[in-house]
Scaffold this motif. Structure first.
Motif, PDB file in Angstrom:
ATOM      1  N   GLY A 199      35.282  31.707  28.352  1.00 45.24           N
ATOM      2  CA  GLY A 199      34.343  32.292  27.394  1.00 45.24           C
ATOM      3  C   GLY A 199      35.095  32.878  26.227  1.00 45.24           C
ATOM      4  N   GLY A 223      39.201  28.932  27.900  1.00 42.99           N
ATOM      5  CA  GLY A 223      38.275  29.392  26.860  1.00 42.99           C
ATOM      6  C   GLY A 223      38.978  30.216  25.807  1.00 42.99           C
ATOM      7  N   GLY A 224      38.178  30.797  24.923  1.00 49.06           N
ATOM      8  CA  GLY A 224      38.731  31.574  23.818  1.00 49.06           C
ATOM      9  C   GLY A 224      39.578  32.747  24.280  1.00 49.06           C
ATOM     10  N   MET A 323      35.434  26.839  29.607  1.00 51.48           N
ATOM     11  CA  MET A 323      36.854  26.601  29.289  1.00 51.48           C
ATOM     12  C   MET A 323      37.071  26.255  27.820  1.00 51.48           C
ATOM     13  N   VAL A 325      34.628  25.249  23.824  1.00 51.75           N
ATOM     14  CA  VAL A 325      33.354  25.329  23.103  1.00 51.75           C
ATOM     15  C   VAL A 325      32.478  24.163  23.576  1.00 51.75           C
ATOM     16  N   GLU A 327      29.440  23.686  23.838  1.00 51.97           N
ATOM     17  CA  GLU A 327      28.210  23.350  23.104  1.00 51.97           C
ATOM     18  C   GLU A 327      28.469  22.180  22.142  1.00 51.97           C
ATOM     19  N   ASP A 358      26.700  31.095  30.086  1.00 54.33           N
ATOM     20  CA  ASP A 358      27.312  29.887  29.539  1.00 54.33           C
ATOM     21  C   ASP A 358      27.836  28.956  30.622  1.00 54.33           C
TER      22      ASP A 358
HETATM   23  P1  AMP Z   1      31.190  34.501  26.686  1.00 56.50           P
HETATM   24  O1  AMP Z   1      29.813  34.925  26.269  1.00 56.50           O
HETATM   25  O2  AMP Z   1      32.248  35.496  26.386  1.00 56.50           O
HETATM   26  O3  AMP Z   1      31.223  33.957  28.104  1.00 56.50           O
HETATM   27  O4  AMP Z   1      31.554  33.274  25.734  1.00 56.50           O
HETATM   28  C1  AMP Z   1      30.912  32.041  25.758  1.00 56.50           C
HETATM   29  C2  AMP Z   1      31.259  31.333  24.495  1.00 56.50           C
HETATM   30  O5  AMP Z   1      32.649  31.137  24.414  1.00 56.50           O
HETATM   31  C3  AMP Z   1      30.650  29.946  24.383  1.00 56.50           C
HETATM   32  O6  AMP Z   1      29.642  29.972  23.401  1.00 56.50           O
HETATM   33  C4  AMP Z   1      31.832  29.072  23.962  1.00 56.50           C
HETATM   34  O7  AMP Z   1      31.515  28.204  22.882  1.00 56.50           O
HETATM   35  C5  AMP Z   1      32.871  30.081  23.531  1.00 56.50           C
HETATM   36  N1  AMP Z   1      34.226  29.559  23.649  1.00 56.50           N
HETATM   37  C6  AMP Z   1      34.817  28.970  24.694  1.00 56.50           C
HETATM   38  N2  AMP Z   1      36.065  28.584  24.401  1.00 56.50           N
HETATM   39  C7  AMP Z   1      36.296  28.913  23.131  1.00 56.50           C
HETATM   40  C8  AMP Z   1      37.407  28.768  22.238  1.00 56.50           C
HETATM   41  N3  AMP Z   1      38.543  28.178  22.636  1.00 56.50           N
HETATM   42  N4  AMP Z   1      37.286  29.248  20.983  1.00 56.50           N
HETATM   43  C9  AMP Z   1      36.147  29.843  20.586  1.00 56.50           C
HETATM   44  N5  AMP Z   1      35.065  30.027  21.373  1.00 56.50           N
HETATM   45  C10 AMP Z   1      35.143  29.565  22.624  1.00 56.50           C
END
Ligand code: AMP
Length: 400
Positions: A199, A223-224, A323, A325, A327, A358
């Protein structure tokens, strides 16, 4: 029931509901498109409790719930009326709808028998204020209270906290199942026990990551949020997501993990692009440094292979957060692979528990939801439970 978070709370079977009006708090905070329910999972999950109560001879089921954040105003787009129509289909019997959750009409409906869903609790600011008078008005609608809104248990509101102190009460089957998995199973897991976190934000997962260090054998971070951890290790992350003020916390987690013998696995290759756009051409970085003009939007193929292997080998897996984005189709591979590996792990006898909107969306997208041991309906509540917090909605149900 017997879990560490809820040692002295009655299950549904302990409550005498015959010929009684049962006030049931449900979580119908569902996504809507106009007056259409887009995803009815939360409504579906309450059916076993509602059927059990009807089967035990309850005179009426008076359902109370919230939707969105109308902040004490009657905002039409937050009406629960579409949820009543959906419930009627799923339950296979008439569900009445009353346009206010307190007052004459609601009281009359509670006395008439059958199933009634009352309008959004949060049309009254007294709900979120846990106002004792409002709790009394709600309590007047039932002879007993059943709490089945797992996703609302981390809030001390009139319908979760106040009302439970005024009526004989119990938890419903949905809450019981959530506690069995999130508290019972994770308190005494089969090993290896793996957490898969992802996330966007480290800030949302900081407390749970720290707490998990005392429970798990390894944490896979994607993920981010992974990029703040990589940055903390001095690795170049280009334009990838970075929470600058949490770099020290990330470094501290890595240090504590080492001290506690918990393995933390971070992505070792990445799918990067120049812009945060679906059609931005993507390429894989073979190894660590991410070029200064690129940002990572998914984990790379080597990382996918390693993470999937570790997930498949685990006996207990808790997953929260995508892991990448997911979407955007080109950046969904890492999250889809994680879901597939969890499904395989379940098939091999592991217990797999998924929480967070998510990750559930990834399961919906792949159709793999039914292959998990448990999909939690409450993101915030499940994280707080794992963080070891006492949920106010559970505390209120505890017999002294
Ligand atoms: P959370 O609400 O913190 O679980 O974040 C979910 C969001 O994290 C989703 O909308 C994803 O698109 C986003 N996400 C996942 N990986 C990445 C990334 N590498 N860079 C930016 N956003 C991300």
């Amino acid at each position: 029931m017997n879990t560490t978070a809820a040692p002295q709370i009655d299950s549904l079977d302990a409550l005498d509901v015959k010929d009684k009006r049962v006030l049931v708090r449900v979580d119908y905070n569902v996504p809507l498109d106009g007056d259409r329910v887009v995803d009815a999972t939360r409504i579906e999950r309450t059916i076993p409790t509602l059927k059990a109560l009807l089967g035990a001879g309850a005179k009426s089921l008076v359902l109370i719930a919230h939707l969105g954040r109308p902040k004490g105003e009657r905002v039409a787009k937050y009406s629960l009326k579409p949820a009543a129509a959906e419930l009627e289909k799923l339950l296979g019997q008439k569900v009445a709808f009353v346009s206010d959750c307190v007052g004459e009409e609601a009281l009359k409906a509670s006395q008439e028998g059958g199933v009634v869903l009352l309008e959004n609790l949060r049309y009254h600011s007294a709900e979120e204020g846990n106002d004792p008078e409002f709790a009394k008005q709600l309590a007047a609608l039932g002879d007993c209270f059943v709490q089945d809104a797992f996703g609302a248990l981390h809030r001390a509101h009139a319908s979760t906290s106040g009302v439970a102190q005024l009526l004989p009460c119990a938890v419903g089957h949905l809450v019981e199942k959530e506690l069995k998995f999130l508290d019972g199973v994770l308190a005494d897991p089969h090993r290896p026990f793996l957490a898969v976190l992802g996330g966007a934000k480290v800030s949302d997962k900081l407390a749970v990551t720290l707490r998990l260090l005392d429970k798990v054998d390894a944490i896979l971070i994607g993920g981010g949020m992974a990029y703040t951890f990589l940055h903390a290790q001095g690795i170049e992350i280009g334009k990838s997501l970075l929470e600058k003020d949490l770099v020290d916390d990330a470094a501290d987690i890595l240090k504590q993990a080492k001290e506690k013998g918990v393995e933390i696995l971070l992505p070792s290759d990445h799918l990067v692009a120049s812009e945060f756009k679906e059609d931005s051409p993507a390429c894989v970085t073979e190894s660590q440094p991410i070029p200064a003009d690129k940002l990572a939007l998914d984990i790379g193929p080597k990382t996918i292979e390693l993470f999937s292997k570790r997930i498949r080998e685990a006996k207990t897996v808790f997953w929260n957060g995508p892991m990448g984005v997911f979407e955007m189709k080109p950046f969904a591979k890492g999250s889809v692979a994680a879901a597939e590996a969890l499904a395989e792990a379940t098939g091999r006898g592991a217990t797999t528990i998924v929480g967070g909107g998510d990750s559930l969306a990834v399961l919906k997208m792949t159709g793999l939801g039914p292959k998990m041991s448990h999909c939690s309906t409450g993101g915030g509540a499940s994280l707080q439970l794992l963080e070891g917090k006492i949920l106010p909605g559970l505390k209120a149900l505890t017999k002294s």
